[in-house]
Design a protein around this motif. Structure first.
Motif, PDB file in Angstrom:
ATOM      1  N   THR A 106      -0.439   5.486   2.378  1.00 47.09           N
ATOM      2  CA  THR A 106      -1.361   4.449   1.914  1.00 47.09           C
ATOM      3  C   THR A 106      -1.946   4.931   0.591  1.00 47.09           C
ATOM      4  OG1 THR A 106      -1.943   3.757   4.158  1.00 47.09           O
ATOM      5  CG2 THR A 106      -3.453   3.131   2.394  1.00 47.09           C
ATOM      6  N   TYR A 107      -1.572   4.254  -0.472  1.00 47.99           N
ATOM      7  CA  TYR A 107      -2.024   4.674  -1.798  1.00 47.99           C
ATOM      8  C   TYR A 107      -3.298   3.909  -2.149  1.00 47.99           C
ATOM      9  CZ  TYR A 107      -1.919   6.195  -6.632  1.00 47.99           C
ATOM     10  OH  TYR A 107      -2.239   6.771  -7.837  1.00 47.99           O
ATOM     11  N   ASP A 108      -4.435   4.569  -1.973  1.00 46.54           N
ATOM     12  CA  ASP A 108      -5.722   3.906  -2.205  1.00 46.54           C
ATOM     13  C   ASP A 108      -6.690   4.820  -2.954  1.00 46.54           C
ATOM     14  OD1 ASP A 108      -6.228   5.768  -0.255  1.00 46.54           O
ATOM     15  OD2 ASP A 108      -7.293   4.394   1.099  1.00 46.54           O
TER      16      ASP A 108
ATOM     17  N   ALA B 223       0.813  -1.219   0.000  1.00 53.11           N
ATOM     18  CA  ALA B 223       0.000   0.000   0.000  1.00 53.11           C
ATOM     19  C   ALA B 223       0.846   1.269   0.000  1.00 53.11           C
ATOM     20  CB  ALA B 223      -0.944   0.008   1.198  1.00 53.11           C
TER      21      ALA B 223
ATOM     22  N   HIS C  60      -5.425  -2.948  -3.561  1.00 54.28           N
ATOM     23  CA  HIS C  60      -6.341  -1.850  -3.262  1.00 54.28           C
ATOM     24  C   HIS C  60      -7.378  -2.344  -2.254  1.00 54.28           C
ATOM     25  CE1 HIS C  60      -8.813   1.685  -3.768  1.00 54.28           C
ATOM     26  NE2 HIS C  60      -7.984   2.172  -4.672  1.00 54.28           N
ATOM     27  N   ALA C  61      -7.306  -1.793  -1.048  1.00 55.44           N
ATOM     28  CA  ALA C  61      -8.185  -2.263   0.028  1.00 55.44           C
ATOM     29  C   ALA C  61      -9.652  -2.033  -0.306  1.00 55.44           C
ATOM     30  CB  ALA C  61      -7.827  -1.556   1.336  1.00 55.44           C
TER      31      ALA C  61
ATOM     32  N   ARG D 113     -16.256   5.170  -2.578  1.00 51.23           N
ATOM     33  CA  ARG D 113     -15.418   4.973  -1.405  1.00 51.23           C
ATOM     34  C   ARG D 113     -16.239   4.549  -0.187  1.00 51.23           C
ATOM     35  NH1 ARG D 113     -10.368   5.570  -0.322  1.00 51.23           N
ATOM     36  NH2 ARG D 113      -9.886   6.583  -2.299  1.00 51.23           N
TER      37      ARG D 113
END
Length: 420
Positions: A327-329, A275, A295-296, A398
C-alpha cells in the motif's frame, strides 16, 4: 519466490527505475531484469541538476544512482539510449525504436515527466533553455557561468521550485535575473500567497527582479540569439538567455497508446494506479512522476513530481510486482535549497484546501515552521532552516491531528507532545 525464468522489464532510466531494479534483486528475484532508458547516461538523481551540480559544487559522477559497474554485478540488463515505442499487451512485449522486441512477465512504467514548452514566438532561438535532464544541466552550467562573467541577463518564465532554484544559482554566478510569473507570488500553487511572499522577499534581497501577474508572449532575437523577452502587459525585459520553468507534464503517450487508464489532465494527468501502483492492466505497474495514485490519507488521487516519490515509489512497485502486499501511501515530501535557506515540505495543501496558516518560529529570520490547516486539521508542514522535525510533522499529518493553534505556534511546545 517468483520463478527464475520470468522477465521483469522497467521502462524509464531515472531514479525510480534504478531503485526498482535494485529492490527486485535485494528481495531475491532471480529472473531477468531489463531496464530501458532513452538517455545514454546511467540512471541519475535529478535534484543536483538545479542545486549542487548546477552550482559547480558537486561533480558529475555524484549524480548517478549506482556506480556504472553495479548493473552488471547485479545482473541488470541495461538498454541505454533506447526508446520504447509500443507496448503489445496481448503478446506481453515492448517494441524498441530500433525494432527489437522484448517480452515481459511484469512491466513497470517509470517514464517520468517532461518540461512544458513555451508556446510563443522565438522559442527556437539558441538561448532558450529547459532543465530536466543531465544534458540540460551540463549546458546550463556553462550558460550561467558565461552570464555571470559578462553581466548577462537571464529571464525565467515561472516562479516554481525549479525557477527559483535556478534563479538562486544564476545570482550566485553573478548573472542578472528577472522572473516572470502569472500569479502574484512565487510558488502559489504549492504554498499559497501567505508563505510564497517570503520567497519573493528572499530573492529580491539577492537582486532578483520579479514581474508578477504577467506571461511571456514573445522572445525577441537576432541572428539566432536572444535579445529580449516580452510580456502580455507590454513590458520588455533585456535577456541574453531565457529559461522555461513552467512545470512538467507526465510522459503518458506510451501508456495511452497501449490503452491503459489515464487521469484527466485537468486533474493532474498521469497513469491511473491503485494503492499497490498497479495500472488497469494487472501485469503493468507505474511509479514516480508519471503515476497518479489514489491516496487514502488525502482522499484524492495524487501525482507527485519529487525526488522522494521516485526514491520510494520505485521500490514499492518492485515489491508489488513480486506479489507482496503493498500500500503506497507515503506523505508527499520534497526539499529545496536557495541561497542560505534550506527547507523541507511534507503533506498536500494546495490553495483552496486550507483555511489557516500557523507559523512557529521567526519568519523574519527565516527560521520557522509553517503549518497549513483545514478546520483545525494539519494538512501540511514546511520547516525552513529548522531541522530534525520531519518525522513529527508527518505524524501530525498522518494522524489528522487537530492541535491547539497556540500550542502549534509556540516553539517551546515540543511537536511530539501534540501527537495523539
Amino acid at each position: 519466490m517468483v520463478d527464475a525464468d520470468q522477465t521483469f522489464v522497467i521502462v524509464g532510466g531515472g531514479l525510480a527505475g534504478a531503485k526498482a531494479a535494485e529492490t527486485l534483486r535485494s528481495e531475491g528475484f532471480t529472473g531477468r531484469v531489463i531496464l530501458i532508458g532513452d538517455e545514454r547516461d546511467h540512471p541519475y538523481e535529478r535534484p543536483p541538476l538545479s542545486k549542487g551540480y548546477l552550482l559547480g559544487k558537486e561533480d558529475r559522477d555524484s549524480v548517478f544512482v549506482h556506480e556504472p559497474g553495479w548493473y552488471a554485478q547485479a545482473d541488470v540488463e541495461l538498454h541505454l539510449g533506447q526508446t520504447v515505442v509500443a507496448i503489445d499487451r496481448k503478446a506481453k512485449a515492448v517494441r524498441l525504436g530500433d525494432g527489437a522486441v522484448i517480452r515481459y512477465d511484469k512491466l513497470l512504467l517509470v517514464t517520468g515527466a517532461e518540461p512544458r514548452r513555451l508556446d510563443v514566438p522565438g522559442t527556437g532561438l539558441a538561448g532558450v533553455h529547459h532543465l530536466r535532464r543531465l544534458a540540460h544541466a551540463d549546458r546550463l552550467r556553462h550558460v550561467l557561468a558565461s552570464l555571470g562573467r559578462d553581466n548577462g541577463h537571464l529571464v525565467i518564465a515561472g516562479a516554481g521550485w525549479i525557477g527559483l532554484e535556478i534563479a538562486a544559482a544564476a545570482r550566485e554566478y553573478g548573472a542578472e535575473v528577472t522572473v516572470v510569473e502569472s500569479e502574484q507570488t512565487p510558488l502559489h500553487a504549492v504554498l499559497g500567497p501567505e508563505v510564497g511572499q517570503m520567497f519573493a522577499d528572499l530573492h529580491s534581497e539577492h537582486g532578483v527582479r520579479f514581474h508578477f501577474g504577467a506571461r511571456l508572449t514573445e522572445i525577441a532575437g537576432q541572428d539566432g540569439m536572444v535579445l529580449a523577452a516580452r510580456t502580455d502587459d507590454g513590458e520588455e525585459h533585456p535577456a541574453h538567455d531565457v529559461l522555461a520553468a513552467i512545470g512538467a507534464a507526465p510522459r503518458t503517450a506510451l501508456a495511452e497508446s497501449a490503452g491503459l487508464e489515464l487521469v484527466d489532465r485537468a486533474d493532474g494527468g498521469g497513469i491511473a494506479v491503485d494503492a499497490s501502483l498497479r495500472t488497469s492492466d494487472p501485469d503493468i505497474y507505474a511509479a514516480g512522476d508519471v503515476a497518479a495514485v489514489h491516496h487514502a490519507l488525502f482522499d484524492t488521487r495524487l501525482r507527485v513530481e519529487h525526488w522522494a516519490n521516485a526514491l520510494n515509489g520505485g521500490p514499492a512497485a518492485a515489491r508489488a510486482m513480486l506479489g507482496q502486499d503493498v500500500t503506497y501511501d507515503r506523505v508527499p515530501y520534497f526539499f529545496s535549497d536557495q541561497y542560505d535557506v534550506g527547507l523541507e515540505y511534507s503533506g498536500w495543501a494546495p490553495p483552496g484546501s486550507y483555511d489557516q496558516v500557523v507559523v512557529r518560529g521567526d519568519a523574519g529570520k527565516r527560521e520557522f515552521i509553517a503549518f497549513w490547516l483545514r478546520d483545525g486539521q494539519v494538512l501540511a508542514g514546511m520547516n525552513v532552516n529548522v531541522w530534525d522535525v520531519t518525522d513529527p510533522i508527518q505524524q501530525l499529518i498522518r494522524q489528522g491531528a487537530r492541535p491547539d493553534p497556540d500550542a502549534l505556534a509556540d516553539p517551546s511546545t515540543p511537536l511530539a507532545s501534540l501527537l495523539g
